[in-house]
Write an enzyme that holds these catalytic residues in place. Structure first.
Site, PDB file in Angstrom:
ATOM      1  N   CYS A   1     135.479  38.032  14.509  1.00 28.80           N
ATOM      2  CA  CYS A   1     135.794  38.607  13.191  1.00 28.80           C
ATOM      3  C   CYS A   1     135.315  37.610  12.144  1.00 28.80           C
ATOM      4  O   CYS A   1     135.925  36.546  11.983  1.00 28.80           O
ATOM      5  CB  CYS A   1     137.300  38.825  13.083  1.00 28.80           C
ATOM      6  SG  CYS A   1     137.812  39.399  11.459  1.00 28.80           S
ATOM      7  N   GLY A   2     134.234  37.938  11.479  1.00 30.27           N
ATOM      8  CA  GLY A   2     133.616  36.979  10.569  1.00 30.27           C
ATOM      9  C   GLY A   2     134.428  36.734   9.310  1.00 30.27           C
ATOM     10  O   GLY A   2     134.670  35.587   8.910  1.00 30.27           O
ATOM     11  N   ASN A   3     134.880  37.826   8.664  1.00 30.64           N
ATOM     12  CA  ASN A   3     135.690  37.652   7.449  1.00 30.64           C
ATOM     13  C   ASN A   3     137.024  36.995   7.793  1.00 30.64           C
ATOM     14  O   ASN A   3     137.527  36.149   7.034  1.00 30.64           O
ATOM     15  CB  ASN A   3     135.930  39.009   6.782  1.00 30.64           C
ATOM     16  CG  ASN A   3     134.674  39.546   6.116  1.00 30.64           C
ATOM     17  OD1 ASN A   3     133.873  38.790   5.568  1.00 30.64           O
ATOM     18  ND2 ASN A   3     134.483  40.848   6.183  1.00 30.64           N
TER      19      ASN A   3
ATOM     20  N   CYS B   1     132.688  43.992   6.544  1.00 34.45           N
ATOM     21  CA  CYS B   1     132.854  43.499   7.912  1.00 34.45           C
ATOM     22  C   CYS B   1     131.917  42.298   8.065  1.00 34.45           C
ATOM     23  O   CYS B   1     130.694  42.462   7.980  1.00 34.45           O
ATOM     24  CB  CYS B   1     132.503  44.599   8.917  1.00 34.45           C
ATOM     25  SG  CYS B   1     132.570  44.040  10.638  1.00 34.45           S
ATOM     26  N   GLY B   2     132.495  41.129   8.283  1.00 35.51           N
ATOM     27  CA  GLY B   2     131.704  39.901   8.246  1.00 35.51           C
ATOM     28  C   GLY B   2     130.644  39.828   9.329  1.00 35.51           C
ATOM     29  O   GLY B   2     129.489  39.469   9.060  1.00 35.51           O
TER      30      GLY B   2
ATOM     31  N   GLU C   1     134.130  50.362  11.026  1.00 31.07           N
ATOM     32  CA  GLU C   1     134.507  49.389  12.053  1.00 31.07           C
ATOM     33  C   GLU C   1     135.188  50.036  13.259  1.00 31.07           C
ATOM     34  O   GLU C   1     136.089  50.881  13.099  1.00 31.07           O
ATOM     35  CB  GLU C   1     135.466  48.342  11.474  1.00 31.07           C
ATOM     36  CG  GLU C   1     134.808  47.334  10.580  1.00 31.07           C
ATOM     37  CD  GLU C   1     135.665  46.106  10.428  1.00 31.07           C
ATOM     38  OE1 GLU C   1     136.221  45.639  11.442  1.00 31.07           O
ATOM     39  OE2 GLU C   1     135.791  45.626   9.275  1.00 31.07           O
ATOM     40  N   ARG C   2     134.752  49.605  14.427  1.00 30.89           N
ATOM     41  CA  ARG C   2     135.454  49.964  15.655  1.00 30.89           C
ATOM     42  C   ARG C   2     136.917  49.535  15.525  1.00 30.89           C
ATOM     43  O   ARG C   2     137.197  48.437  15.055  1.00 30.89           O
ATOM     44  CB  ARG C   2     134.817  49.216  16.822  1.00 30.89           C
ATOM     45  CG  ARG C   2     135.495  49.387  18.140  1.00 30.89           C
ATOM     46  CD  ARG C   2     134.844  48.588  19.246  1.00 30.89           C
ATOM     47  NE  ARG C   2     134.920  47.145  19.027  1.00 30.89           N
ATOM     48  CZ  ARG C   2     134.588  46.264  19.986  1.00 30.89           C
ATOM     49  NH1 ARG C   2     134.126  46.688  21.144  1.00 30.89           N
ATOM     50  NH2 ARG C   2     134.682  44.963  19.755  1.00 30.89           N
TER      51      ARG C   2
HETATM   52  N1  LIG Z   1     136.064  42.971  10.282  1.00 28.26           N
HETATM   53  C1  LIG Z   1     135.713  41.991  11.272  1.00 28.26           C
HETATM   54  C2  LIG Z   1     135.393  42.618  12.632  1.00 28.26           C
HETATM   55  C3  LIG Z   1     136.673  42.985  13.310  1.00 28.26           C
HETATM   56  C4  LIG Z   1     136.444  43.436  14.706  1.00 28.26           C
HETATM   57  C5  LIG Z   1     135.590  44.693  14.802  1.00 28.26           C
HETATM   58  N2  LIG Z   1     136.266  45.824  14.159  1.00 28.26           N
HETATM   59  C6  LIG Z   1     135.366  44.984  16.279  1.00 28.26           C
HETATM   60  O1  LIG Z   1     136.180  45.687  16.862  1.00 28.26           O
HETATM   61  O2  LIG Z   1     134.362  44.449  16.800  1.00 28.26           O
HETATM   62  C7  LIG Z   1     134.614  41.083  10.775  1.00 28.26           C
HETATM   63  O3  LIG Z   1     134.751  40.660   9.594  1.00 28.26           O
HETATM   64  O4  LIG Z   1     133.678  40.754  11.516  1.00 28.26           O
END
Ligand SMILES: N[C@@H](CCC[C@H](N)C(=O)O)C(=O)O
Length: 348
Positions: free
Chosen positions: A99-101, A250-251, A241-242
């Site tokens: 999770c980048g953010n 989404c980062g 987002e998944r």
């Molecule tokens: N919002 C996050 C990613 C969170 C996980 C993503 N929804 C997944 O299931 O791969 C980000 O900032 O990267």
């Protein structure tokens, strides 16, 4: 001896026997580019949740129908070999590898706790370097996080197709309208460079809901991003987002989208790309060394409020909050950045 004594004792005994899990959980509401999270420090509060409890807490506390609500939960934990450990759970209770953010928020939390300007943070598939950066906007805490490992192998998402990778190609079983690149960073991303008409259509929602439901292509689901080039060195990214749905940003998706834009020669490796989104903006730099890729993700790590959740983990949907203590100045400063971004996007 009156009933209340027995009731009290019986309740206490019963609680013990059935393993009541009444807890007061300290929570920091935070966000990276408007992608918001509940940060819970398991390490210093010694909560030691079970696997099921972490997932159930995410579903219960992230629901937008409550006084909390968030895109996910960031669990900060002790690492045996790094400065700290991050686990991230989406609002549907599923755990993601990265999770980048959220990592920028955890980076701030750990750097401030350890009084360091940099740290190594253990994540599911890699130990990642994080560091304090020059503020992207006056007095907005800004951090750089490393996004890696990167893989274009379909099997690493996983994506079930009869070829090793999908690089700016059509997925006819999904749509003929746009081409996609599939990449794991290491969570899975499906990325399409699109025009304004395609960005404004329902296409992204329709195909995102399909690939995140029962389907042959992406058995574990996938984050789906539409990328609109603005000009050299600038892109706009919207992500479904998944495990969440459409989010402000989404980062990992913005990082992966930057990498794809460099591969498609819309932008350049080693040079900063300003990535605009519905929650603000971040800066990404895609690095390539031979066939190895890594992305720097630079952006805010903002706190919104602190509160304490009083909860019985057997019935996590029934919780109470102590009054929220807001980070008023941070909220005001970030709102100014968002206003500037909104005005810019209306002009560009
Ligand atoms: N919002 C996050 C990613 C969170 C996980 C993503 N929804 C997944 O299931 O791969 C980000 O900032 O990267």
């Amino acid at each position: 001896m009156n009933d209340s004594f027995f009731c009290g004792n019986l309740e206490t005994l019963n609680d013990f026997l059935v393993g009541v899990r009444r807890l007061k959980i300290e929570v920091i509401k935070c966000h990276g580019s408007g992608n918001d999270f509940l940060l819970i420090d398991e390490w210093n509060n010694d909560y030691s949740f079970s696997e099921v409890e972490r997932s159930h807490l995410a579903k219960a506390l992230c629901s937008r129908d409550t006084d909390l609500g968030a895109d996910g939960i960031l669990y900060v934990m002790k690492s045996e070999h790094a400065d700290g450990r991050m686990r991230v759970f989406n609002s549907d209770g599923s755990e993601a590898s990265m999770c980048g953010n959220g990592l920028r928020c955890v980076a701030r939390y750990i750097c401030e706790y350890t009084q360091q300007d940099s740290a190594l943070i253990e994540t599911m598939k890699a130990d990642l370097m994080v560091q304090r950066e020059k503020d992207i906007y006056p007095e907005i805490p800004t951090y750089l996080v490393e996004i890696s490992p990167v893989s274009f192998k379909a099997q690493d998402l996983p994506l079930n197709i009869d070829q090793e990778s999908l690089l700016n190609e059509k997925l006819p079983t999904l749509t003929e309208e746009v081409s996609f690149t599939a990449v794991a960073v290491p969570n899975p991303h499906l990325i399409a460079v699109v025009n304004q008409q395609q960005l404004s259509s329902e296409l992204q929602r329709e195909l995102s809901e399909y690939v995140n439901g029962p389907n042959e292509l992406f058995p574990d689901g996938v984050n789906v991003s539409f990328v609109k080039p603005l000009k050299k060195g600038e892109i706009f990214v919207r992500t479904f987002e998944r495990g969440v749905g459409f989010t402000n940003a989404c980062g990992t998706a913005m990082s992966a989208s930057t990498l794809v834009s460099c591969l498609q020669e819309l932008n350049e490796f080693e040079k900063p790309v300003e990535v605009y989104n519905n929650g603000g903006k971040v800066r990404c730099v895609a690095h390539r060394k031979g066939e190895t890729y890594q992305i720097d993700l630079i952006g805010n790590a903002s706190y919104v409020y602190r509160t304490t959740v009083e909860i019985d983990l057997r019935v996590p949907n029934e919780f109470k909050l102590t009054p929220k203590v807001e980070y008023v100045e941070e909220i005001e400063r970030y709102a100014k950045l968002q206003e500037q971004v909104k005005e810019y996007l209306e002009r560009v």
